[in-house]
Scaffold this active site. Structure first.
Site, short mmCIF file in Angstrom:
data_model
loop_
_atom_site.label_atom_id
_atom_site.label_comp_id
_atom_site.label_asym_id
_atom_site.label_seq_id
_atom_site.Cartn_x
_atom_site.Cartn_y
_atom_site.Cartn_z
N ALA A 131 -1.23 6.24 3.94
CA ALA A 131 -1.13 5.99 5.38
C ALA A 131 -1.62 4.59 5.73
CB ALA A 131 -1.93 7.04 6.14
N TYR A 132 -2.69 4.16 5.07
CA TYR A 132 -3.23 2.82 5.31
C TYR A 132 -2.24 1.74 4.88
CZ TYR A 132 -6.19 -1.29 4.52
OH TYR A 132 -6.71 -2.56 4.52
N VAL A 133 -1.71 1.86 3.67
CA VAL A 133 -0.77 0.86 3.16
C VAL A 133 0.47 0.81 4.04
CG1 VAL A 133 0.78 0.31 1.24
CG2 VAL A 133 -1.60 0.99 0.79
#
Length: 220
Positions: A131-133
């Site tokens: 989700a961060y990437v």
């Protein structure tokens, strides 16, 4: 003196950046969610303005940017395991900052991202990291597609070690560690270098002084 808005102004990289900008003769404006951060940002010479990245809209961002000549997006949802905040902070916060800058008539925009986020994400990637990437990837794509005068800096793994002033900066720099203080120094350096507009670079610790590394990256 240039007034520079720093979104996520109480973050670990941002606090270093506030000090560096002030020492360079700029007036940093720290956009933070709570008055509790006032002492920390004012100690670094910054003006505090309140902005809730997740709850307020682009018009509120534009209002918070009033009187500024540049925006640095340095916010992040943190390593709290909260997938939703990767979207509401890392992606939507960036999108609202981009639109807020446009509404405020600000063209210069520097974004703090993460190394190699354009690469495909493996199927077995941990969900929060995925989700961060993906949030950073999509935020960078939106900024590149905007009409702003953008620069994107993509550091490797961040450390709290003492600054070295020595980095490796470029499109093909491989993944490695870099100090948060050195990241802040690069953000400040590219802000003051119009030739960095339209460039996106990886950043890790290295052996080249920050100023020279920026010049070399521009030269390509």
């Amino acid at each position: 003196m240039t007034r520079i808005a720093v979104v996520g102004g109480h973050g670990q990289v941002a606090l270093h950046l506030l000090s560096i900008l002030g020492q360079a003769g700029h007036q940093p404006v720290a956009l933070v969610r709570t008055e509790d951060h006032r002492a920390d940002v004012e100690a670094r010479g910054a003006e505090l303005r309140l902005l809730d990245i997740e709850q307020q809209d682009a018009a509120a961002f534009a209002e918070s940017f009033a009187g500024c000549e540049a925006v640095v997006f340095a916010a992040g949802g943190g390593a709290d395991g909260n997938i939703e905040r990767k979207r509401t902070v890392d992606l939507e916060g960036s999108l609202k900052s981009i639109e807020g800058a446009r509404q405020a008539g600000i063209r210069r925009f520097v974004q703090l991202s993460a190394i190699n986020v354009d690469e495909p994400v493996a199927d077995d990637t941990e969900p929060v990291w995925r989700a961060y990437v993906e949030a950073k990837r999509d935020a960078d794509a939106a900024l590149r597609a905007s009409e702003l005068d953008w620069t994107i800096i993509r550091p490797g793994a961040l450390t709290d070690d003492e600054p070295t002033g020595l980095v490796a900066l470029g499109a093909e720099v491989p993944r490695a560690e870099v100090t948060r203080a050195d990241v802040a120094a690069v953000l400040a350096a590219v802000l003051d270098a119009p030739a960095t507009i339209g460039h996106q670079w990886n950043l890790v610790g290295g052996d080249v002084p920050v100023g020279q590394a920026v010049a070399d990256a521009v030269a390509g």
